[in-house]
Motif scaffolding. Structure first.
Motif, PDB file in Angstrom:
ATOM      1  N   TYR A 235      32.852  38.240  33.140  1.00  0.00           N
ATOM      2  CA  TYR A 235      32.821  39.443  33.985  1.00  0.00           C
ATOM      3  C   TYR A 235      32.775  39.066  35.456  1.00  0.00           C
ATOM      4  CZ  TYR A 235      32.281  42.875  30.232  1.00  0.00           C
ATOM      5  OH  TYR A 235      32.501  43.694  29.160  1.00  0.00           O
ATOM      6  N   ARG A 239      35.073  42.110  36.835  1.00  0.00           N
ATOM      7  CA  ARG A 239      36.372  42.356  36.220  1.00  0.00           C
ATOM      8  C   ARG A 239      36.453  41.533  34.952  1.00  0.00           C
ATOM      9  NH1 ARG A 239      41.284  41.245  39.901  1.00  0.00           N
ATOM     10  NH2 ARG A 239      42.333  42.182  38.125  1.00  0.00           N
ATOM     11  N   PRO A 240      36.214  42.142  33.799  1.00  0.00           N
ATOM     12  CA  PRO A 240      36.241  41.366  32.552  1.00  0.00           C
ATOM     13  C   PRO A 240      37.644  40.862  32.225  1.00  0.00           C
ATOM     14  CG  PRO A 240      35.902  43.717  32.115  1.00  0.00           C
ATOM     15  CD  PRO A 240      35.839  43.539  33.599  1.00  0.00           C
ATOM     16  N   ARG A 241      37.786  39.537  32.237  1.00  0.00           N
ATOM     17  CA  ARG A 241      39.082  38.923  31.985  1.00  0.00           C
ATOM     18  C   ARG A 241      38.903  37.620  31.223  1.00  0.00           C
ATOM     19  NH1 ARG A 241      41.601  38.492  37.919  1.00  0.00           N
ATOM     20  NH2 ARG A 241      39.442  37.950  38.351  1.00  0.00           N
ATOM     21  N   MET A 261      41.267  45.295  31.132  1.00  0.00           N
ATOM     22  CA  MET A 261      40.373  44.254  30.641  1.00  0.00           C
ATOM     23  C   MET A 261      41.069  43.424  29.563  1.00  0.00           C
ATOM     24  SD  MET A 261      36.745  44.731  28.557  1.00  0.00           S
ATOM     25  CE  MET A 261      37.386  45.797  27.272  1.00  0.00           C
ATOM     26  N   THR A 262      40.953  42.087  29.664  1.00  0.00           N
ATOM     27  CA  THR A 262      41.421  41.214  28.579  1.00  0.00           C
ATOM     28  C   THR A 262      40.198  40.601  27.920  1.00  0.00           C
ATOM     29  OG1 THR A 262      41.764  39.489  30.235  1.00  0.00           O
ATOM     30  CG2 THR A 262      43.700  40.713  29.492  1.00  0.00           C
ATOM     31  N   PHE A 263      40.245  40.429  26.620  1.00  0.00           N
ATOM     32  CA  PHE A 263      39.075  39.952  25.873  1.00  0.00           C
ATOM     33  C   PHE A 263      39.520  39.396  24.524  1.00  0.00           C
ATOM     34  CE2 PHE A 263      38.555  43.662  22.955  1.00  0.00           C
ATOM     35  CZ  PHE A 263      39.454  44.540  23.545  1.00  0.00           C
TER      36      PHE A 263
ATOM     37  N   SER B 118      35.709  50.635  26.012  1.00  0.00           N
ATOM     38  CA  SER B 118      36.882  50.976  26.827  1.00  0.00           C
ATOM     39  C   SER B 118      37.435  52.343  26.428  1.00  0.00           C
ATOM     40  CB  SER B 118      37.941  49.885  26.646  1.00  0.00           C
ATOM     41  OG  SER B 118      39.134  50.247  27.287  1.00  0.00           O
ATOM     42  N   ILE B 141      35.396  50.453  33.135  1.00  0.00           N
ATOM     43  CA  ILE B 141      34.990  49.129  32.665  1.00  0.00           C
ATOM     44  C   ILE B 141      34.245  49.324  31.355  1.00  0.00           C
ATOM     45  CG2 ILE B 141      32.775  49.100  33.906  1.00  0.00           C
ATOM     46  CD1 ILE B 141      33.267  46.092  34.440  1.00  0.00           C
TER      47      ILE B 141
END
Lengths: 457, 169
Positions: A235, A239-241, A261-263, B118, B141
């Motif tokens: 995070y 910005r969660p990436r 977001m990519t996860f 999300s 977020i």
């Protein structure tokens, strides 16, 4: 950080010249002909094999402690596997020095040892250690295997794990998993503001090291096939990436710098691709790949539902994932190009986190049914479901590289004030036996097991 | 609304006092705001509420969060009413930008819950947009199950943790 990275690199280089030679000796005259000593590890609840691991003979006083230290690590490794019962060294009759040529097998039969490990360590003129060990079949009075390693003294634990792997392989017929590491998320602080750091350790909990400082929330680390890199979710900057982290250099780079977001990242078996989920503006999550060389991004799923936790098959041809496209969270398999998406789990409850066995024959998963979480395995076609463990909350299975042991994390149930909540790593045999806690310095979650080191195996 | 009868400078003082007391700003922001307050008037009065257009105002007078059923992102009538008040408030303060944070209880797996969070954040955002709020003013977020507001492994806590919280950027 720089020093750490440098140390690590030097260590790697030393591993590169770490020598392993097979010790050949004339076969001793066998007594009565008998079946070879072995363990069938496909059977659950085996009687652990009694094995005597003698202290190693060390003529040099300065390095004498290694004669106790290395066998102690081997005993602990083999004991934790659940397949061996290392005997108490205080019961041993014959001293290490007396076994330089050949053990007196009668002395080991009387304490009911079926296998015996002997060894010696000599300091080399250049400061390196030469570590020899031999595995003996006590009843057949034969050497089963023998190896010699030459390495820097700092690598002594690793040599011990290599010896454990050699013993495990000779007796079970399967590759070992002791010379491996675990990357995981170390947790601390209150539940509402948990501090999470990436951490790495040897599979037995030693050589702990933190890879991130806790300033950013980090989740779900996974090893690259060459062990040098980890892909994970950070995070950073709120910005969660998805990121890559080079373990040796500490260098980090963003992989999943998309609009959303990519996860849920994982490497492909060849290490050239990262597969991951991306959150889309309509609330759905779909699965994408990024080719790390060309940076080309490909969409694999296009669904108005949740599609996540993708994991490649070991041959790289298929991807297992979970999706709620059919109304509830279930396991699916598709070809690596996104074609032929089909559901494989049809039991009661919700199914999640499919992780393909390194052998390719099983998929480990998390199942949620009636408020209980289980870790289980099934064949990639959905048949043969078997649950290995269950508790209030557990998930995130990861396979030992030999496909015989699964590690996961468990969270204990707290009281109404959140007291008593602990996250811990556990391992269990594929047979469902030998459930063990993996001791970590802090609370821990999201374990990922490394492959065997390509430099030595 | 009573605050509107006071002078602007006074409102800054009130807001500073409230924000500091609630520890809801970063230390940098708090220091800046109190600096402004110190250089202003010496008028003394009890703070009568949060400064309009702030996160504290949103939280107290509008409602900053909506709640969801287990493993769902559907907006209940209560949730829609809250979001309608948020939309009206956002139209009243057109310079305010917000982030909708989606959260889950911990009775799901980590990665699935990131996706579910999300979904919830976007459900709230998309309803605000349907009510006329500019899409560019609203970020989303998901924290999945990583940021519970209530501890305690029971339904009372879980129901608090299944939410979408609107925060001022």
């Amino acid at each position: 950080m720089m020093t750490l990275a440098l140390t690590r690199t030097l260590t790697r280089l030393r591993y590169g010249v770490l020598l392993a030679l097979t010790l050949l000796i004339p076969t001793l005259s066998p007594g009565v002909a008998r079946a070879e000593l072995q363990i069938d590890i496909t059977q659950g609840n085996v009687n652990p094999l009694p094995i005597a691991i003698a202290n190693f003979y060390v003529p040099d006083a300065a390095t004498g402690h290694f004669g106790n230290d290395i066998p102690a690590v081997v005993r602990a490794d083999l004991e934790r596997s659940g397949l061996f019962k290392p005997l108490d060294p205080t019961s041993f009759i014959q001293a290490p020095a007396a076994m330089q040529v050949q053990p007196n097998f009668q002395d080991w039969r009387v304490i009911n040892a079926q296998a015996l490990v002997t060894g010696d360590i000599t300091a080399q003129p250049d400061g390196q250690l030469k570590v020899e060990f031999r595995l003996w079949d006590v009843y057949a009075q034969q050497q089963m295997t023998g190896l010699v390693y030459v390495t820097a003294p700092a690598n002594w634990r690793r040599v011990a794990h290599l010896i454990s792997d050699a013993i495990y392989k000779r007796i079970t017929g399967e590759d070992g998993y002791f010379d491996t590491r675990i990357v995981y998320v170390a947790e601390s602080g209150p539940l509402t503001h948990r501090v999470k750091r990436l951490a790495i350790m040897d599979q037995d909990g030693y050589n702990q090291r933190y890879l991130t400082n806790g300033a950013s929330l980090v989740l779900t680390p996974r090893f690259s096939p060459n062990q040098q890199e980890i892909t994970y979710l950070s995070y950073y900057g709120n910005r969660p990436r998805v990121y890559l982290l080079n373990i040796d250099t500490g260098q980090q780079e963003v992989v999943g710098d998309f609009s959303g977001m990519t996860f849920a990242p994982r490497f492909s078996p060849d290490g050239n691709t990262v597969v991951m989920s991306m959150a889309e503006p309509d609330g759905s999550s779909n699965i994408f790949t990024m080719d790390l060389r060309s940076r080309r991004v490909s969409r694999l799923t296009r669904e108005p539902s949740i599609n996540t936790s993708p994991c490649y098959s070991p041959d790289g041809k298929e991807i297992a994932f979970n999706s709620d496209r059919g109304g509830s969270q279930q396991l699916y398999v598709m070809n690596a190009d996104g074609s032929n998406q089909h559901r494989i789990s049809f039991g009661q409850g919700r199914y999640a986190t499919p992780v393909w066995s390194p052998r390719g024959d099983l998929v480990a998963f998390t199942k949620i049914l009636d408020g209980t979480f289980s870790i289980g395995v099934m064949h990639p076609d959905g048949s043969g479901e078997r649950l290995l463990d269950h508790s209030y909350l557990e998930e995130g299975p990861t396979w030992a590289p030999n496909g015989r042991v699964i590690m996961f994390y468990r969270e204990t149930q707290g009281d109404a004030h959140g007291r008593g909540v602990h996250d811990q790593l556990w391992s269990v045999d594929l047979t469902g036996y030998n459930l063990r806690e993996v001791i970590t310095p802090t609370d821990a979650s999201d374990p990922a097991w490394s492959p065997l080191s390509p430099l030595i195996h | 609304m009573r605050l509107n009868t006071f002078g602007t400078k006074f409102m800054v003082v009130c807001a500073a006092a409230l924000l500091l007391a609630a520890c809801e700003t970063t230390p940098e922001k708090a220091a800046m705001t109190s600096g402004q307050g110190a250089s202003s008037s010496t008028t003394m009065a009890e703070p009568a509420g949060p400064q309009p257009g702030t996160e504290a105002d949103l939280k107290l007078n509008v409602g900053d969060r909506v709640f969801f059923a287990f493993n769902k992102q559907d907006l209940s009538a209560t949730a829609r009413a809250t979001l309608e008040r948020q939309a009206a408030w956002l139209k009243k303060y057109p310079n305010v930008a917000v982030t909708v944070e989606g959260n889950c209880d911990d009775r799901g797996t980590r990665e699935y819950n990131l996706a579910l969070g999300s979904r919830r954040a976007n459900a709230a955002k998309n309803y605000l947009v349907s009510l006329g709020v500019q899409s560019t003013r609203i970020k989303t977020i998901s924290y999945g199950k990583e940021r519970p507001v209530a501890v305690g492994d029971n339904e009372a806590a879980w129901s608090q943790n299944r939410n979408a919280i609107t925060v001022v950027n």
